[in-house]
Enzyme design. Structure first.
Site: not given
Ligand code: BGC
Length: 923
Positions: A452-453, A460, A727
């Site tokens: 859910d992002e 990134d 990740e």
């Molecule tokens: C994302 C990351 C992001 C990070 C920063 C995460 O939830 O998936 O890739 O850069 O939060 O806090």
């Protein structure tokens, strides 16, 4: 006879079939095997001709009169070559202008007048009467949401999730299609299937989801028709259109998936003569923004993968394995009784044989189809999933895997690089980077494509953009995203939100490495494509961000004490504290103030803004000097003795003194050896570490780090069966269970930034000048790799470097495209410069002196770790004693000088010690 020297002309930003500006930049290449052009000439069908007395072919400004909206212009090119000959004229390139003039837009945004649920999918329909078959018809079409448009029952184009996601409250984009062939004289019907897409999604995790853009989607289209007699008509969406909310798509959500009931399909609804029953007049949504022509290439289905294996899980579920973690959805051909319900759940991994759904958090990514009775094709329309595995329930009869394919979706960018070397795991790593990029370049550059992002996290893409620009043509894609970045930034007084589009809509803080996407992404595009336009467009955004940083740093020029993500996901940080990196966050923050200030200074110089060039150049020097005073000791250590600190100081040129660089490089190599050549950097350090080592004379250490297979390392993931970049270094733990951290994706591109080093340093091809007019050929052979090859489609044409090492003889085959030249740097040789064409070079590359024993239990750990035979002996003997002990030993040992092996072998029985000692003595 065809003239094989004729330049190949195109719009500089590929992938967008339509010009998004009245003066789109042009680019061309001279076919391989020809001399460089000394001049080129461009002409258009309006009779204008322009000569360019320069062989540059990247990012050339449009020399003709500006295009009018929808105008078609044919342009041609020819070149004068260095051998004195002149090529023939190229075949005409037809440039079609898109939606260019805001005043030109008159269509209303329309939607269901009386929806009965939130985010309700809709069918929309409008009729138009044409006095004749048109000679030209152009459709500008958009949605705040996602649409599929048809004309007279025929789908317009092949875009998916159109028009894509933008900062809806600040910018809307439209696509332009030539639809001449779909229209006839008389009644024509334009139909649209409309879904909520990114508009109606609930953003924010941990149960904090909010619909920040609206509850319902809306749609707008404008059709410009030209007849043979030259007259024109314009048809637009508006109150006379009709809609209904009871079509086959019942519900649709990007995170949750789609529910489709094919019993609700309405035959012929988008053709003339369909019944008016069930259709209601639409409502008009007041939208203040006027859509702009999209810069980014459309999302398409670019390939299909068959089912590799049908699995039955321990709990008895039927799961399809596609053999590849991908982004897209299933397409299913089936036949079953009316009312049969087929449900498909999607997961990236299996955990203990069952679907690994936990990492998806709130995103259920589940599609449900109700069959109409008889043959049917099942495929969701307005969603996409990240998955390798799909669990199918409710299949009527015996499941037929040949009836199911995975449709791979992403923004359709041209691939621009290939890589291969003698090491199969490194090749798979590279392939994983490419797959990770595909799945996360879907309309916006996202962190991940499954949970859910799926958000445009700035950090990134900041770290990954140099790699992305090697692998695919991302000029239009990222330039489009940068427009939103600057609009979101304007709304936050120069600060850059964490995600673009700013769907989290939280309070905005400045964070190093994340907000610096504002400077680094445009700079990367300029480096790769040689088109100054992106810098001109972004300059004020770049400068404003940097001004905020400089203010935060204050008079001492050190940015300290703020909330930072730091070296995010350092492998030594606890799973639930991903920001707890070894490197001080202040070091990361100040390093980025320098990097952004320097980029702004360089950009100002390129744009002819000399005052800014000087001012920001001075700031950058002051920050660098403060950084060195505060964080670099005179003996060549960093105040955080962590690899990322060294990688930043070296990689960003914060330290330029050769002696100090060499001291820092040596210490970095020691730190890397101390970890047993297991990676110890997060998002910030990982893209820089191999280059920091190899550029300071420690290619051997870089090679060891690259080829490591123990956890954590790049190849650990590959040896665990990864088909994308994870990740976390250990998203999947060695025992096959999913990392307990709540944030665990198996498709995040950030750590894949290593592919830049594979192309530029290992294989050895990089750009010495923006746009690649001057290349650098400098292979970096490392132990364990006998040959490597990179092929890159540069703005000047295809360039290639391939080397092989045979008994200390290094042979390099290189191809330099026409119009470019290259500097060749080989071990032990002075650099030479070469022109276009194929070249072979060779030199001796003395192998590093192989470490040798004899060793014993008293040998120090730093010596042992550098001899793979000694490590193999230690593994064998300790593994025979206890696998658990071995894993702990590998995990905790610091391989430093001054500490002997015997000192760290606690609790090992004497007979094991004796056997190990005996093995070491004979090496
Ligand atoms: C994302 C990351 C992001 C990070 C920063 C995460 O939830 O998936 O890739 O850069 O939060 O806090």
């Amino acid at each position: 006879m065809t003239d094989r020297r004729i330049p190949d002309l195109k719009l500089a930003r590929e992938g967008t079939e339509t010009a998004a500006s009245p003066a789109p930049a042009l680019a061309w290449t001279i076919p391989a095997g020809n001399p460089t052009a000394t001049w080129t000439e461009l002409r258009d069908d309006a009779g204008s001709t322009h000569r360019i007395d320069d062989g540059a072919s990247a990012g050339a400004a449009w020399p003709f009169a500006p295009l009018a909206p929808r105008e078609r212009r044919r342009i041609q090119i020819r070149a004068g070559l260095a051998d004195g000959t002149v090529t023939g004229w190229s075949a005409p390139l037809e440039v079609r202008a898109g939606l260019l003039d805001p005043a030109d837009w008159t269509a209303d945004f329309i939607c269901l007048a009386d929806p009965d649920r939130i985010a309700q999918p809709a069918l929309l329909r409008g009729e138009l009467l044409l006095k004749d078959a048109p000679t030209d018809a152009v459709l500008h079409v958009t949605a705040i949401g996602a649409h599929v448009t048809s004309i007279n029952g025929v789908r317009v184009g092949d875009h998916q999730m159109a028009p894509g996601w933008t900062s809806y409250d600040k910018r809307l984009v439209a696509d332009t299609h030539d639809v001449t062939s779909l229209l006839t004289a008389g009644v024509n019907v334009v139909g649209a299937s409309l879904g909520g897409g990114w508009r109606t999604e609930q953003y924010g995790f941990f149960g904090r989801g909010r619909r920040v853009y609206g509850d319902q989607p809306s749609y707008a289209a404008q059709l410009h028709v030209t007849y043979a007699d030259g007259t024109q008509e314009v048809f637009t969406t508006g109150p006379r259109w009709h809609a209904r909310g009871d079509g086959p798509i019942i519900d649709s959500s990007i995170y949750e998936g789609e529910t489709v009931d094919l019993r609700h399909a309405i035959d012929g609804w988008d053709r003339a003569g369909a019944s008016a029953e069930g259709w209601e007049p639409v409502a008009v949504e007041e939208v203040a923004l006027v859509p702009q022509q999209k810069l980014s290439p459309p999302v398409r289905v670019t390939r299909e993968l068959p089912v590799r294996e049908v699995l039955t899980t321990p709990s008895g579920a039927t799961v399809l394995d596609f053999g590849q973690n991908l982004v897209g959805r299933l397409r299913i051909e089936t036949d079953g009784p009316e009312g049969t319900v087929i449900t498909v759940r999607h997961a990236e991994v299996l955990e203990h044989g069952e679907m690994g759904m936990r990492p998806l958090r709130g995103a259920t990514q589940t599609d449900t189809f109700t069959l109409p009775g008889g043959p049917a094709t099942l495929e969701p329309t307005f969603t996409f999933h990240g998955f390798r595995y799909a669990e199918v329930t409710g299949w009527p009869g015996e499941l037929d895997p040949s009836a199911i394919t995975a449709q791979v979706m992403h923004s359709d960018m041209r691939p621009t690089a290939d890589f291969a070397c003698s090491h199969p795991l490194v090749n798979r790593l590279h392939e994983n980077v490419v797959w990770g990029m595909r799945g996360n370049f879907l309309s916006v550059p996202t962190d991940c494509p499954q949970r859910d992002e799926r958000l445009g996290w700035t950090g990134d893409i900041q770290v990954f953009s140099p790699t992305a620009a090697i692998l695919h043509d991302v000029d239009g894609f990222l330039a489009d995203w940068l427009v939103d970045l600057r609009l979101e930034q304007d709304a936050h007084d120069g600060l850059v939100p964490f995600v673009i589009p700013d769907a989290l809509a939280d309070e905005v803080h400045a964070t190093a490495a994340w907000g610096d996407a504002a400077t680094i992404v445009p700079w990367t595009l300029w480096q790769r494509y040689g088109d100054l336009q992106v810098l001109a467009d972004q300059y004020s955004s770049m400068r404003t961000w940097t001004d905020r940083l400089v203010a935060l740093a204050g008079d001492d020029r050190l940015w300290e004490g703020s909330m930072q993500f730091g070296d995010w996901l350092d492998p030594d940080a606890p799973p639930d504290e991903p920001g707890a990196s070894k490197v001080s966050r202040d070091i990361v923050a100040t390093a980025y103030v320098f990097r952004s200030a320097r980029i702004v200074s360089q950009t100002a110089a390129l744009l002819g803004n000399d005052d800014d060039a000087v001012a920001y150049g001075r700031i950058a020097q002051e920050v660098a000097s403060a950084f060195r005073d505060a964080y670099v000791t005179p003996a060549g250590r960093m105040m955080s003795d962590a690899p990322t600190a060294y990688a930043l100081a070296l990689g960003f040129d914060l330290v330029t003194d050769p002696q100090m660089r060499s001291a820092l490089g040596a210490r970095l190599a020691e730190r890397v050896r101390a970890t047993g050549y297991r990676i110890s950097t997060g998002f910030v350090g990982t893209p820089l570490i191999l280059e920091a080592l190899s550029s300071t004379g420690h290619a051997d250490a870089a090679g060891r780090l690259l080829l490591q297979t123990d956890n954590p390392s790049w190849l650990y993931t590959v040896s665990m069966g990864a088909t994308t970049i994870w990740e976390r270094w250990d998203s999947m733990l060695p025992d096959g269970s999913i990392n307990p951290g709540e944030m665990t994706s198996f498709n995040h591109y950030a750590l894949g930034a290593v592919a830049e080093w594979l192309h530029r340093s290992l294989a050895g091809l990089s750009f010495a000048e923006p746009g690649g007019r001057v290349l650098r050929i400098a292979p970096t052979p490392v132990a364990g790799i006998d040959w490597a090859r990179t092929v890159q489609r540069t703005p000047y044409g295809e360039a290639k470097v391939e080397w092989r090492l045979e008994s200390e003889q290094l042979t390099v085959d290189a191809t330099v495209p026409a119009g470019a030249r290259a500097t060749v740097e080989l071990p032990g040789r002075d650099p030479v410069e070469v022109g276009p064409g194929a070249h072979t070079f060779s030199c001796t590359a003395p192998a590093a002196v192989a470490p040798s024993g004899p060793y014993s239990l008293r040998t120090d750990l730093a010596t042992l770790i550098d001899d793979p035979r000694a490590i193999a002996a230690i593994r064998d003997e300790l593994g025979t004693f206890s696998e658990g002990y071995l894993a702990g030993f590998i995990g905790r040992t610091s391989w430093t000088e001054g500490s002997a092996l015997a000192d760290v072998l606690f609790g090992v029985p004497p007979h094991v010690l004796a056997a190990l000692d005996a093995r070491l003595t004979v090496l």
